[in-house]
Design an enzyme around this catalytic site. Structure first.
Site, PDB file in Angstrom:
ATOM      1  N   LEU A 186       0.830  -1.075  -0.011  1.00  0.00           N
ATOM      2  CA  LEU A 186      -0.008  -0.020   0.017  1.00  0.00           C
ATOM      3  C   LEU A 186       1.012   1.262  -0.044  1.00  0.00           C
ATOM      4  CD1 LEU A 186      -2.549  -1.236   2.456  1.00  0.00           C
ATOM      5  CD2 LEU A 186      -2.663  -1.499   0.058  1.00  0.00           C
ATOM      6  N   GLU A 213       0.478   5.777  -0.465  1.00  0.00           N
ATOM      7  CA  GLU A 213      -0.530   7.058  -0.494  1.00  0.00           C
ATOM      8  C   GLU A 213      -1.957   7.014  -1.180  1.00  0.00           C
ATOM      9  OE1 GLU A 213      -0.667   9.178   2.334  1.00  0.00           O
ATOM     10  OE2 GLU A 213       0.780   7.788   3.087  1.00  0.00           O
ATOM     11  N   HIS A 242      -3.483   4.478  -2.287  1.00  0.00           N
ATOM     12  CA  HIS A 242      -4.399   3.555  -1.673  1.00  0.00           C
ATOM     13  C   HIS A 242      -5.090   4.078  -0.347  1.00  0.00           C
ATOM     14  CE1 HIS A 242      -1.799   0.416  -3.462  1.00  0.00           C
ATOM     15  NE2 HIS A 242      -2.767  -0.143  -3.941  1.00  0.00           N
ATOM     16  N   GLN A 256      -4.956 -11.953 -13.100  1.00  0.00           N
ATOM     17  CA  GLN A 256      -5.007 -10.506 -14.020  1.00  0.00           C
ATOM     18  C   GLN A 256      -3.278 -10.445 -14.383  1.00  0.00           C
ATOM     19  OE1 GLN A 256      -6.364  -8.348 -10.643  1.00  0.00           O
ATOM     20  NE2 GLN A 256      -4.867  -6.699 -11.251  1.00  0.00           N
ATOM     21  N   MET A 275       2.071   7.531  -7.779  1.00  0.00           N
ATOM     22  CA  MET A 275       2.491   6.382  -6.890  1.00  0.00           C
ATOM     23  C   MET A 275       1.851   5.346  -7.490  1.00  0.00           C
ATOM     24  SD  MET A 275       2.551   7.435  -2.877  1.00  0.00           S
ATOM     25  CE  MET A 275       3.207   9.049  -2.576  1.00  0.00           C
ATOM     26  N   SER A 276       2.747   4.033  -7.285  1.00  0.00           N
ATOM     27  CA  SER A 276       2.331   2.803  -7.775  1.00  0.00           C
ATOM     28  C   SER A 276       3.160   1.841  -6.755  1.00  0.00           C
ATOM     29  CB  SER A 276       2.662   2.490  -9.087  1.00  0.00           C
ATOM     30  OG  SER A 276       2.583   1.193  -9.592  1.00  0.00           O
ATOM     31  N   SER A 277       2.556   0.521  -6.512  1.00  0.00           N
ATOM     32  CA  SER A 277       3.127  -0.356  -5.937  1.00  0.00           C
ATOM     33  C   SER A 277       4.579  -0.850  -6.710  1.00  0.00           C
ATOM     34  CB  SER A 277       2.465  -1.666  -5.591  1.00  0.00           C
ATOM     35  OG  SER A 277       1.357  -1.194  -4.966  1.00  0.00           O
TER      36      SER A 277
END
Lengths: 283, 283
Positions: A33, A35, A37, A61, A184-186
């Site tokens: 997670l 920011e 999320h 997926q 932002m991305s994992s």
């Protein structure tokens, strides 16, 4: 915060709250997670009586050559963040619980799913739609929260909600960006320090597009050509797509007008990043 | 009995009853109701607090060369029967309400759907699964009732319920037969008097199979060969399939043993009829 990976238990808890007319907010995630999320969780906490988050790295997926096994996982950290943010129920199922042997039912959206990322990740949205149908049936939320970074995904979710008559409202919240304006991305965790520096080219390209449109440019080809140039100044990048489309139908447009999505998917080294902006251009 | 074709209204009514912990029973139909349907309605009336039936001739489950336009429709008669039987809500939507322009989401079961009728009606079960997902989401039943005549359909419905985690129990009730033992079906209305006489060959073939098994025959090929002979004594018949399969997986079996489905689809003139029996054969 209750934590369970048991479908029956999660269902029973949600059912009990639904019967008491509690408004259930739901944030489906793949964990790791950030920011982005947490902005969804915070919004749900404000708007709902009972907040459910799920963490499930959905194998369905991911393509065979994609990053399922190395996808970042940090349950301990995620758990703390969700608890601190006031989540009531964390649904954290195993893949074997979600997809037992012999699993054979799929939900597929056949129009929007073919555009943008759908061209490069052929079964991705089928996997997304299937897991969301399952999660929606287990949790039964009143509102489900998604991030605009995955704009195509949120449009597809709205479509399956409407087509299959789910009684769920979808809310899409703005992209949260890092200091360098990277969305932002994992998957940002994959980036090395020099790659992270390069990755700003996505947002720079989007800003250029925005500026050109402000200055009166209405030709999508000219804008995307300019954006391509910005990305290509950085070495070790590969563009999957840079497209300017109708924000709702995701169809290509000949002239910038109305609600327009400027979307891109770019590899920085081996890491595939997506980003977008939505502009409302006067007709 | 409330009658509505409005999705929102049907949903609101069911939601109200669900909140009061009323048990909702649901019988999805394509109308042209017969005693088979009514046995489902009567069972639901006994077991549930609130009984919902739907009448919707679902275009999505008909192939391009099939009988969508001539499928029997008699709403006035159906309405009376359902009212008399004590149905609380009749959901009777238009096709344009169920499938508005741009509809693009489908539910597909990819294993059981390929067997038996699936081989001859390639998109049939995709249409069935999609409309049922919609109806389940609108009505939100506790129990949904199906007839054993469509055994394959009921197995597929159980599979999508389980795979997609719908909180619905499926009950399958026995085939109801006419005096001549023809399985009740809305499509029987297509049969001329001589065709109706011939149509008994389906049940005769099933009885032969049952007798042979009672006498100790365990070879499926020998049994289906005998059944074929019974059908072929009648002129103007065409066999789509006569198969002996595992009743749960619908896979072909080499030896009669356990819970066995003997299923057949036969054209009597231009009318395609299906019938089946399920036998529990000691291992």
């Amino acid at each position: 915060m209750i934590i369970t990976g048991n479908i029956k238990k999660a269902r029973q808890i949600c059912k009990r709250h639904r019967k008491k007319s509690k408004r259930i907010g739901f944030i489906p995630t793949m964990g790791a997670l950030h920011e982005g999320h947490m902005s969804l969780v915070n919004k749900a906490r404000k708007e709902c009586d009972f907040v459910v988050a799920s963490i499930f790295v959905n194998p369905l997926q991911f393509g065979p050559a994609e990053d399922l096994t190395r996808y970042p996982r940090d349950f301990g950290k995620d758990e703390k963040r969700l608890k601190t943010a006031g989540v009531d129920l964390l649904f954290y199922p195993k893949a074997s619980v979600m997809y037992p042997a012999g699993f054979s039912t799929y939900v597929q959206e056949a129009s929007l799913s073919k555009e943008l990322c759908g061209k490069y990740r052929p079964n991705h949205f089928k996997g997304v739609c299937t897991v969301l149908a399952k999660l929606f049936n287990i949790i039964g939320p009143d509102i489900a929260y998604f991030g605009q970074k995955d704009h195509q995904q949120s449009q597809i979710v709205k479509k399956i909600i409407s087509d299959l008559n789910y009684d769920i409202k979808i809310k899409v919240l703005p992209i949260v960006r890092e200091k360098g304006r990277l969305a932002m991305s994992s998957r940002n965790a994959y980036l090395s320090v020099p790659e992270r520096a390069k990755s700003t080219c996505l947002y720079e390209a989007l800003c250029l597009a925005s500026e050109l449109i402000k200055k009166g440019e209405r030709n999508p080809q000219k804008i995307s050509a300019g954006m391509r140039k910005v990305v290509k100044t950085k070495k070790n990048t590969k563009i999957d797509y840079i497209e300017i489309v109708d924000a709702k139908t995701l169809n290509k447009i000949n002239k910038i007008s109305g609600k327009v999505l400027i979307a891109m998917a770019v590899y920085i080294g081996k890491t595939r990043l997506i980003d977008n902006i939505i502009l409302n251009v006067k007709k």
